[in-house]
Design a protein around this motif. Structure first.
Motif, short mmCIF file in Angstrom:
data_model
loop_
_atom_site.label_atom_id
_atom_site.label_comp_id
_atom_site.label_asym_id
_atom_site.label_seq_id
_atom_site.Cartn_x
_atom_site.Cartn_y
_atom_site.Cartn_z
N MET A 20 0.29 11.19 -6.54
CA MET A 20 1.59 11.33 -7.19
C MET A 20 2.70 11.76 -6.23
SD MET A 20 1.03 10.27 -10.16
CE MET A 20 2.47 10.75 -11.06
N ARG A 21 2.35 12.16 -5.03
CA ARG A 21 3.37 12.55 -4.05
C ARG A 21 3.88 11.36 -3.23
NH1 ARG A 21 0.32 16.44 -0.56
NH2 ARG A 21 -1.31 15.03 -1.17
N SER A 22 3.15 10.28 -3.24
CA SER A 22 3.54 9.14 -2.41
C SER A 22 4.77 8.44 -2.97
CB SER A 22 2.38 8.14 -2.29
OG SER A 22 2.07 7.60 -3.55
N ARG A 23 5.54 7.89 -2.05
CA ARG A 23 6.71 7.08 -2.39
C ARG A 23 6.53 5.74 -1.69
NH1 ARG A 23 12.24 9.93 -1.98
NH2 ARG A 23 12.66 8.33 -3.50
N LEU A 24 7.37 4.77 -2.06
CA LEU A 24 7.23 3.44 -1.49
C LEU A 24 8.60 2.91 -1.08
CD1 LEU A 24 5.11 1.14 -1.02
CD2 LEU A 24 5.84 0.23 -3.23
N LEU A 25 8.69 2.45 0.16
CA LEU A 25 9.88 1.75 0.63
C LEU A 25 9.59 0.26 0.49
CD1 LEU A 25 12.61 1.50 2.05
CD2 LEU A 25 11.38 1.70 4.23
N ILE A 26 10.44 -0.43 -0.26
CA ILE A 26 10.28 -1.87 -0.52
C ILE A 26 11.43 -2.58 0.17
CG2 ILE A 26 10.06 -3.65 -2.29
CD1 ILE A 26 9.46 -1.28 -4.27
N GLU A 27 11.12 -3.38 1.20
CA GLU A 27 12.14 -4.07 1.98
C GLU A 27 12.07 -5.57 1.75
OE1 GLU A 27 12.83 -1.77 6.00
OE2 GLU A 27 10.70 -2.29 5.77
#
Length: 95
Positions: free
Chosen positions: A19-26
């Motif tokens: 639940m701490r992870s984030r995602l950069l979507i390029e």
């Protein structure tokens, strides 16, 4: 595409477990079209992935989208094969 959905479903499960992870979507495009059209198209590509993950249950604040347009090509924009490589979305998990 089915292979993309399977990959995104796997990513969803990973993000649900951490639940701490984030995602950069390029998002990226080939060089056809104007710079503004390409930036918009690349943002839409990234937004499509974000929408898929949000609809699956990932909180929107964990997903950052960026549209790069035709910057940072992987392939040669003078060939069909190269342009196809440049039309892509890259995902970067941030922990």
């Amino acid at each position: 595409q089915p292979s993309s959905r399977a990959y995104l479903d796997k990513l969803f499960r990973l993000m649900r477990e951490d639940m701490r992870s984030r995602l950069l979507i390029e998002g990226f495009t080939d060089n056809r079209g104007t710079n503004e059209e390409n930036r918009q198209l690349s943002r839409e590509r990234a937004r499509t992935v974000k929408t898929y993950l949000v609809d699956a249950g990932i909180a929107s604040w964990r997903l950052l989208i960026v549209g790069h347009g035709a910057k940072l090509p992987l392939g040669n924009n003078n060939t069909q094969e190269g342009r196809q490589k440049n039309r892509r979305v890259e995902l970067h998990l941030i922990r």
